[in-house]
Enzyme design. Structure first.
Site, PDB file in Angstrom:
ATOM      1  N   LYS A  26       1.096  14.532   0.648  1.00 39.29           N
ATOM      2  CA  LYS A  26      -0.272  14.839   0.178  1.00 39.29           C
ATOM      3  C   LYS A  26      -0.451  16.337  -0.100  1.00 39.29           C
ATOM      4  CE  LYS A  26      -2.263  10.946   2.793  1.00 39.29           C
ATOM      5  NZ  LYS A  26      -2.970  10.077   1.822  1.00 39.29           N
ATOM      6  N   LYS A  56      -8.124  14.215   4.331  1.00 39.58           N
ATOM      7  CA  LYS A  56      -7.267  13.033   4.328  1.00 39.58           C
ATOM      8  C   LYS A  56      -6.240  13.251   5.418  1.00 39.58           C
ATOM      9  CE  LYS A  56      -6.148  14.035  -0.060  1.00 39.58           C
ATOM     10  NZ  LYS A  56      -6.190  12.832  -0.860  1.00 39.58           N
ATOM     11  N   ARG A  57      -5.436  12.208   5.716  1.00 43.37           N
ATOM     12  CA  ARG A  57      -4.378  12.419   6.696  1.00 43.37           C
ATOM     13  C   ARG A  57      -3.487  13.589   6.257  1.00 43.37           C
ATOM     14  NH1 ARG A  57      -3.981   8.738  11.164  1.00 43.37           N
ATOM     15  NH2 ARG A  57      -2.065   9.875  11.564  1.00 43.37           N
ATOM     16  N   THR A  99      -8.452   6.776  -1.970  1.00 39.66           N
ATOM     17  CA  THR A  99      -9.811   6.245  -2.080  1.00 39.66           C
ATOM     18  C   THR A  99     -10.823   7.364  -1.835  1.00 39.66           C
ATOM     19  OG1 THR A  99      -9.490   5.480   0.184  1.00 39.66           O
ATOM     20  CG2 THR A  99      -9.426   3.817  -1.542  1.00 39.66           C
ATOM     21  N   HIS A 134       0.799  -1.235   0.000  1.00 41.74           N
ATOM     22  CA  HIS A 134       0.000   0.000   0.000  1.00 41.74           C
ATOM     23  C   HIS A 134       0.824   1.274   0.000  1.00 41.74           C
ATOM     24  CE1 HIS A 134      -4.005  -1.776   0.857  1.00 41.74           C
ATOM     25  NE2 HIS A 134      -3.276  -2.737   1.382  1.00 41.74           N
ATOM     26  N   LYS A 152     -14.616   8.581  -3.571  1.00 38.64           N
ATOM     27  CA  LYS A 152     -15.849   8.954  -2.860  1.00 38.64           C
ATOM     28  C   LYS A 152     -16.350  10.317  -3.344  1.00 38.64           C
ATOM     29  CE  LYS A 152     -13.869   6.364   0.913  1.00 38.64           C
ATOM     30  NZ  LYS A 152     -12.972   6.440   2.087  1.00 38.64           N
TER      31      LYS A 152
END
Ligand code: NBG
Length: 840
Positions: A570, A564-565, A672, A373, A676
């Site tokens: 990111k 998100k985290r 993911t 992952h 959504k």
């Protein structure tokens, strides 16, 4: 060979009095539960009591399915998927179970008639936050899809007493509070102490000869911990299947205190109990970052050993010989956290079942498959050898033996290539010695996959290249997906109703049918309805935001969301730099015409990750200034929604216009959240990273805002010696200066220095290099949003073309290519059937 995985509807079930699906039965049982389970009457009952009374109403209806499912699997000895995961981020159960049972609206009516607020009761549930982020939530989506597709499966994990911490924002900073999710009890689980097993830890090994004079090894541990299973039923959508999520709680073994107690050390004996229970006390809150602590390795071994022992117990009940372990079970390793399972299954086969090495190895390899992952090097698990030897001495011996045999194979294939052997070894011997868990997972698995096409390619080219060269056919891709039951049907009932009124409701189990919405994108009436739904969701969210942050936001502004985290890769900082740029533009020219936007952020930072916490502080500080500045006149707002979790996600995704997926290319394995958002009609601004690439391919480049360097460009720029300072000119320079000057920190020029200096001097994730391209793409977004009609078209097409991203599709691929597990439809048993069984 494709397995038939059609979800068959069995809605004509036999009903007992206790499982009747009528409004009257719901109401009757609700009060029965309040009296007989909770011991309360209305005057004294809290909202949580009412929630629990309702939860038990629902649980009764699930138990019939659960028992029927267990009976069928046991009788048929069905092939079973065992999903091994250190995290299951389930989110609240009640709403989802109502949707999957198909009684959501009836129960809402029944509850409302009693004068209670149904939504308030749903919100009472403390969600089991037993995961950090995408990896744990993926496991939750997967077990729901497995149940919907009627695949026999067991989710195996840890019942953490404290899940992911509760985040509060105090003075703009993240603060952590413990997550006491079990405080009021958990109506969804049933403990099964009768199936508890013992897990050994520490000690030493010794060779011996058994009664047949065979050479064997005995592990003499210095500690035993009891693992007690807590089972939660996982319902399929509109099927009779209820599979099991089995989470292990650590306890002191029955005889824990015997020796110490006899010595009169009562206190010491009790302390030993406490230390056993520590094993399942708390989830490590690190995402994509290794926490090299002994307790963490103990947790991993604890749940893996308990689960494998449980699987042996199941074999025994079903009278299947241990030599057929791999025929009964397909076990998936969700990242390397459970990779120790490879050595543990070997130990159980060799030491405890006296299976010869070669045969044990064959069984082990045929049992396991491994999903990677992450591409981040800091997330690849390596355990220091001394720590490993101390905790798992027998496993280390087994790993050495696996390694010796494996390296012989490599030597034969790649004659003379000693460097390759050093690279591939299960033991890293370059300095201090480590056990490489990803290598153990690869060697012990018959299938290895990444979670999006790009990610799987990069695994083959880069992180696992040597393994790919040795065993190319073992590698594959399984692009992630998310369950449309939770992420559409439950969380966005308005959209669900609109969609179903036009194309029926089969899309809920066959998401590709959303394509039938495509022609409606050209229907002005439908577009208006679509926009109305979006606006209503935005109003709902505005109310939540006001309640949680005190900030008023305009539902007609563009909702630009990044949840998100918090992690440098990111790039939440790229986003906030752009917000500052917009602010700067407005301040420099108050009459500039900009599209009003609300920037919404949410996400937790690992408690020890200072820069991530500073990014949160920067976001909240920019918000404090911007939200109050009259010059901005409500054209810009910045909201940091505290404690992003499943429950909050369910309210955010439906309300988003724009989804921020801005990781540095080559860093986000899949994502993911991106799926959504898209399903719920948000457009994406994103890089060519992870599943973004596949989303863009599906929805069409014209319905996606692309920006930034590609993975090869990132590599080339880094190779050529990237200097972020070269990009520091124009607007970016002014933005950086503004932050540096202390403008957002009440004149404190030091506060954000670590963050800003880090960007100016190092910028490992190329924020500066991508800033200009990002800013331009954001201008396209602003322009596009001005034409609402066209935006509606793009929004509809995003949703209509998101079918690929259902976790049902992903799970079908795992079943067909890796697990070879066919569906087993369930016939519901009545209490009468069960009684007959008892009498026999
Ligand atoms: C995460 C990746 C995400 C991916 C999820 C689920 C880890 C180690 N990895 O990109 O960062 O979507 O896994 O596969 O948490």
């Amino acid at each position: 060979m494709a397995t038939p995985l059609v979800a068959v509807e069995h809605r004509t079930e036999p009903q007992d009095e206790r499982t009747a699906l009528t409004k009257e039965a719901f109401q009757r049982d609700f009060f029965n539960n309040l009296f007989y389970i909770l011991g309360k009457f209305p005057t004294l009952a809290t909202k949580n009591d009412y929630y629990q009374a309702l939860a038990f109403v629902v649980r009764d209806r699930m138990l019939q399915r659960w028992i029927s499912t267990a009976a069928a699997y046991t009788k048929q000895g069905s092939r079973t998927v065992a999903y091994f995961s250190a995290e299951f981020l389930m989110g609240p159960h009640l709403g989802n179970n109502l949707v999957n049972l198909g009684i959501h609206d009836e129960v809402r009516k029944a509850v409302t008639e009693l004068g209670l607020d149904f939504n308030e009761l749903l919100l009472e549930e403390d969600e089991p936050g037993l995961g950090n982020g995408g990896l744990g939530r993926l496991a939750a989506c997967f077990i729901e899809s497995l149940a919907t597709l009627q695949i026999p499966s067991l989710g195996y994990g840890i019942r953490y007493e404290f899940g992911i911490f509760h985040q509060e924002i105090v003075d703009g900073w993240q603060t952590e509070r413990t997550d006491k999710w079990l405080r009021f009890g958990n109506p969804w689980e049933i403990p099964r102490p009768e199936w508890a097993v013992h897990v050994k830890l520490g000690g030493y090994t010794e060779p011996y000869r058994d009664e047949f004079y065979r050479h064997r090894v005995r592990w003499v541990p210095d500690r035993l911990v009891a693992a007690v299973p807590y089972d939660t039923p996982i319902l399929g959508y509109h099927t009779n299947t209820a599979n099991t999520l089995r989470l292990w709680k650590a306890e002191a073994p029955e005889s824990f205190d015997f020796a110490v107690f006899n010595r009169g050390d009562y206190y010491g004996a009790v302390m030993q109990k406490v230390s056993s229970e520590n094993l399942s006390k708390v989830l490590y809150p690190n995402d994509e970052q290794l926490q090299g602590k002994e307790l963490r390795l103990s947790q991993q071994y604890f749940f893996v050993s308990a689960s494998l022992q449980d699987m042996f117990r199941i074999l025994k009940i079903q009278k299947i010989p241990v030599e057929r372990f791999h025929e009964k079970f397909a076990a998936q390793l969700n990242d390397t956290h459970p990779a120790i399972a490879v050595a543990e299954l070997m130990r159980l086969l060799i030491d405890e079942n006296v299976v010869p090495w070669e045969q044990a190895w064959d069984i082990t390899r045929r049992t396991f498959a491994y999903t990677n992952h992450t591409l981040l090097p800091e997330a690849l698990e390596c355990w220091p050898l001394p720590l490993f030897a101390k905790l798992l001495p027998r496993h280390l011996e087994i790993i050495f033996e696996i390694n010796a045999r494996f390296l012989d194979e490599v030597r034969i294939r790649f004659y003379g290539d000693e460097e390759r052997i050093a690279r591939m070894s299960l033991i890293d011997e370059r300095g201090e010695r480590y056990v490489r868990m990803a290598h153990l997972a690869c060697v012990g698995s018959h299938a290895i996959n990444g979670v999006a096409e790009l990610h799987s390619e990069l695994l083959k080219q880069d992180v696992l290249r040597d393994f790919y060269e040795l065993w190319p056919t073992r590698f594959g891709n399984k692009t992630n997906g998310v369950t449309p039951r939770r992420w559409m049907a439950l969380s966005n009932p308005r959209l669900t109703k609109l969609v179903s009124s036009h194309i029926g409701d089969e899309w809920i189990t066959d998401l590709s049918q959303l394509r039938r919405l495509e022609p409606l994108a050209e229907d002005a009436g439908f577009r208006q309805q679509w926009l109305d739904v979006k606006r209503a969701c935005k109003c709902d969210f505005a109310a939540v935001a006001l309640k949680k942050t005190g900030i008023t936001i305009d539902p007609d502004s563009l909702f630009d969301v990044q949840v998100k985290r918090i992690h440098e890769y990111k790039r939440q900082h790229l986003n906030i730099l752009h917000v500052v740029a917009l602010y700067h533009r407005l301040r420099s020219n108050p009459n500039v015409d900009i599209t009003p936007r609300t920037f919404i952020f949410g996400g937790k930072a690992a408690p020890g990750y200072h820069i991530a916490k500073l990014i949160i502080k920067l976001i909240t500080s920019v918000g404090d200034v911007v939200n109050r500045d009259p010059a901005v006149r409500d054209r810009l707002k910045v909201v940091f929604l505290p404690n992003f979790n499943v429950k909050n996600g369910q309210r955010i995704y439906p309300a988003a216009d724009l989804s921020e997926q801005v990781s540095t290319a080559g860093k986000e394995a899949s994502g993911t959240g991106n799926m959504k958002f898209s399903m719920n009609g948000a457009l994406t601004i994103g890089t060519m990273d992870g599943a973004n690439i596949e989303i863009r391919e599906e929805v069409g480049a014209e319905n996606f805002f692309l920006f930034g360097l590609t993975t090869p460009e990132v590599g080339a720029l880094k190779a050529s010696g990237y200097n972020p300072a070269n990009y520091l000119d124009g607007e970016l320079k002014e933005v950086v200066e503004l932050i540096r000057s202390g403008f957002f920190s009440r004149g404190d020029a030091e506060l954000f220095r670590p963050l800003i200096d880090g960007l100016v001097h190092h910028d490992p994730y190329l924020v500066f290099a991508d800033f200009d391209s990002y800013s331009k793409a954001q201008q396209q977004v602003s322009a596009a949003y001005q034409d609402r009609d066209h935006w509606a078209r793009m929004s509809i097409l995003n949703s209509a073309r998101s079918g690929k991203f259902s976790s049902d599709r992903t799970i079908r691929e795992y079943c067909d290519d890796i697990w070879k597990a066919p569906a087993v439809p369930i016939r519901l048993l009545t209490q009468e059937d069960v009684k007959v069984g008892v009498m026999q």
